[in-house]
Design a protein around this motif. Sequence first.
Motif, mmCIF file in Angstrom:
data_model
loop_
_atom_site.group_PDB
_atom_site.id
_atom_site.type_symbol
_atom_site.label_atom_id
_atom_site.label_comp_id
_atom_site.label_asym_id
_atom_site.label_seq_id
_atom_site.Cartn_x
_atom_site.Cartn_y
_atom_site.Cartn_z
ATOM 1 N N THR A 850 35.963 33.668 48.539
ATOM 2 C CA THR A 850 36.594 34.578 47.588
ATOM 3 C C THR A 850 38.050 34.743 47.970
ATOM 4 N N LYS A 851 38.882 34.983 46.990
ATOM 5 C CA LYS A 851 40.319 35.167 47.211
ATOM 6 C C LYS A 851 40.931 33.955 47.906
ATOM 7 N N TYR A 852 40.473 32.761 47.520
ATOM 8 C CA TYR A 852 40.972 31.491 48.043
ATOM 9 C C TYR A 852 40.631 31.266 49.514
ATOM 10 N N ALA A 891 33.275 39.453 43.447
ATOM 11 C CA ALA A 891 33.896 38.149 43.250
ATOM 12 C C ALA A 891 33.097 37.364 42.220
ATOM 13 N N GLU A 914 37.168 42.108 42.621
ATOM 14 C CA GLU A 914 38.370 41.876 43.412
ATOM 15 C C GLU A 914 38.934 40.483 43.196
ATOM 16 N N SER A 915 38.071 39.549 42.831
ATOM 17 C CA SER A 915 38.516 38.174 42.618
ATOM 18 C C SER A 915 37.830 37.623 41.379
ATOM 19 N N ALA A 938 42.389 41.824 42.893
ATOM 20 C CA ALA A 938 43.390 41.326 43.832
ATOM 21 C C ALA A 938 43.769 39.884 43.552
ATOM 22 N N VAL A 939 42.818 39.095 43.039
ATOM 23 C CA VAL A 939 43.071 37.694 42.702
ATOM 24 C C VAL A 939 42.577 37.459 41.278
#
Length: 1058
Positions: A850-852, A891, A914-915, A938-939
Amino acid sequence: MSGVDLSCNQLSGEIPKELSNLTEIHALNLSHNHFTGVIPSEFSNLQNIESLNLSYNNLTGSIPTQLLKLTTLDVFTVAHTILTEGAYLAIVKFQYHSAMVAHRSEVPGPNQWDNAMAPRRGDLKNLIRQFPMSHRDCGTEAQSRGPDPQLVRLLCFGRPSHLVIYFSMAFGLMGSLSQLFRQRAFWAFGFGNAHHVQGPGSGRDKLDIRSLNLSRNFIGSRSGIWFTHNKTGSGLDKMEILDLSYNNLDLENVFSTLQINTSKMVLKKLDIRYNQFQSFLPNEELGALRNIEYLLLDGNILDENFLRSSGVMSSLKVLSVAQCGLNGTLPLQGLCDLKYLEELSLSRNKFTGRLPACLGNLTFLQVIDLTLNWFTGNIASSPLSRLLSLEYLLIANNNFEIPISFESFANHSKLKFIFADENSVIGETSSNRSIPKFQLEALTLSNCSQIPSFLHYQHHLRLLGLSRCNIGGDFPNWLLENNSRLGEVHLDGNAFTGSLQLPFRPKMRAFDISNNKIQGELPTNIGSIFPNLFVSIMFNNMLEGLLPSSFADMKNLACLDLSYNKLKGQIPIRLGRKGSKIYVLKLSNNLLEGEIFPVLANISNLQYLYLDGNNFSGPIPQALVTAPFLSILDLSDNNFSGNIPSCLGNISSLRSLALSRNHLMGHIPPDYCRLEQLEVLDLSENNLVGVIPSCFSAFQYLKHVHLSKNNLQGEFNMFSNSSYLQLLDLGDNNFSGSIPKWLGSTSDITILLLRGNRLQGTIPPLLCHARCLRMLDISHNNLSGPIPHCLANITQQAWNTIISEYLSSFGYEVEMFVGDAVIDEEFLAESSSMNMFLDYNAWVRAEFTTKYNTYSYKGLMADYMCGIDLSYNELSGEIPKELGNLTEIHALNLSHNHLTGAIPSEFSNLQNIESLDLSYNNLTGSIPTQLLKLTTLAVFTVSHNNLTGRTPQRSSQFATFTESSYEGNPFLCGLPLNISCTEAKEIPIYPPAPNYCEDDASFLDMEAFYISFLVAYANVVVAVVVVLWVNPYWRNVWFYFVESFMYSCYCLFVSKCR
């Protein structure tokens, strides 16, 4: 010699009759062994015996009648044996109390026999203290044997005014009840698991029971309990002690059921704890309990006005209403009218607010237990500070404000026990130190940020708990020096530094200094400093140097946890000495190396072995097979190599096996199929090949499976029988086939990680039935088809914590007998045994991208993470709008698929997202403006789609997203893209291709084209002829080809003609 105690060993064979020659001993304890055969009749020669304990063995036969000669016997125990009926034991003319114990779970534990072997002389309450309600075993898991096949009949006869008969949990006792009832007078009578209680009907027999114990049975309201003896009633009117605790009774009026005339009742002690009473007696009839002195009601549901009406029980000395569903503030009347009250327990309810001032009028109060409530207020100004008779102040787990100086209690000279952890502690503001009059024996505080100054004047401490206080400075060695009687020290969760300078403390049983910053080496003679240590917990410090071999000198050491330090060298061979009692050894995350245990080491008592995160190398030793009771084996994160050992399949007691992150290779041994009790299997990140053995289908109790990052292949349907499966991680292997449908029928599964395999087919809709699923990662496969709409059903069901991070927590399950009250507390200075609660699932981890980034969620963090990753597949169709119902998800990754249609506006309901990654699809339409509600995002990326229109407004979370979140959408405009939306952007229309066949537009000279084509063609023909003329091999090949072509044409022509 006054006694012999051989309990809690592995002794076997018959009991030697020669023990009868020990005619001078007063106590003989052979319990908790494997003795067989009969009870020696020669024991009748033990003329001075007062306590004889033969429980928890495999004794057969009957009780010898010769034992009737033992006129000094006070306590006789044959619980948990397989004796047959046919013998009655009568002990005549007891001078003092006599107790015949034939119950199943109330035998004193091995450490309680110091007192039980020499019974106190005096009243009944002292005898009751010798038989507490909780059974403690010998440090290992007690194995229940089920009901005895035959009744053990024990009868006691003797002086009527002193006789006690105690038969709690004696199965099938009714065969001899009539004879018991025919005795003229019973001072105390108790039996257990007797579902139907009925006295004999003869009018001549006078039943005069003073004490009745029916505790710990399966008695319910429909069990047919009744007491009828003659026309005048049940004969229980003169009863003074009644114990119905730990049953299933839900009577509205317990006294009418027992046919007790409340107007004549002289009951002094009533114990009905842990039944199902909604109201054991109407509040308006509480006045009938005018003589009651001890009232124990824990674990029932009481009327909310009970405490307000309790004032009519004017003789009450002990009142315990723990866990009774009471709430609100304490009443100003009723409870405060109990002026003779000595012990009060209100724990485990939902009381709120401040304590009423009238509580300070209870001047006889010695014990007050308010733990696990929501009381508020500063205890310095509360009525507690006026109770000068207090000995036990138990206020843990509330919202009290507690001045760390305890100055308001300085004059409480009788105060000995303070349990006040999990409250709000107020630090000292004055430098003046008043010397308190009390000398504490036990103190527990938390969140106090400094050591209380009054501890400098305490010298009688036996238990000290300052856990999770974040106290800094050098380790307080002076606390150990000032208190020579210390038995338990809990200083974990602070910031102590410096080295250990430990004084000699022979009574130390538990020493916990984990989660600090203590440096330096451990004392090499630590075994002689704490010779009787039972539990040593020092994990997560900065300890370095070698592991002292003197730990082997601690003859009672059962648990040693030195994980997360910087210890180096080898494991001392002496830790595997003969007679070692260590059953928990945790040395994780150090710098240890070398051999784990030599072949001749004695590790037969080991149950939990954690050696993960070290530098051990070579093959896994076969010596581990010599630990027959091993339950947890964690060797992960080392440098072990070679084939995965098949010998571990011989440890049938294994419940958790972790060999991950090593250099093991080969196939998974089919021998592991013999591990029928296995619940956790972690072989991930090795070099394993082949298929999973099909016999793994025998694992019925498997909960967590980690096989990721190997080279395994085939299918994994062998886990379909594991009905308790909670986590399945098979990622980054070569598994093929489709996602099994049986995963949907596994109701407990919470984490499913199948990424990086060769799975094909569609996502089965049956997977939606796994409603507890919190993490689903099936990315990097070859899955196709649409996303099931029902996938929105997962992650929605509340998930209780099933994975708790291992904190080396030790529970001290204690029942304190103060007077006759029983007050349960978490800690007690006199704790004679310690029950460790180790969660073998605790170290389970789950990796999720998650989030790259790929994160490893361990322990409790796995409970908080919730995500779905379907990326890098061949999924098609529209995104189901129902996915907007995944309100708990953090996510969601649908990238790198072939999804079409618009982005659902319902995604604005993803409150915890969040993602969100929707990139590399064929999505069209505009980005919904409703997504601006996602304040936790966030993403966010929708790059490389066919989206149109404006980007979302640059506000809230969307103000943080860069151009990379939107790139690859040619018709998307607005910031942060460098495409302005001021001018309408049209889809370009390309002109038709020019017609080069027209003469006026032709740029090719057709005459020259024809001439050059003929010349080139002639050159090719000449070149072919020359080659065939010069090279006979190619000439033959050419003629063969021409002949074959002609023949094929001929065959085709003939077939057409037909």
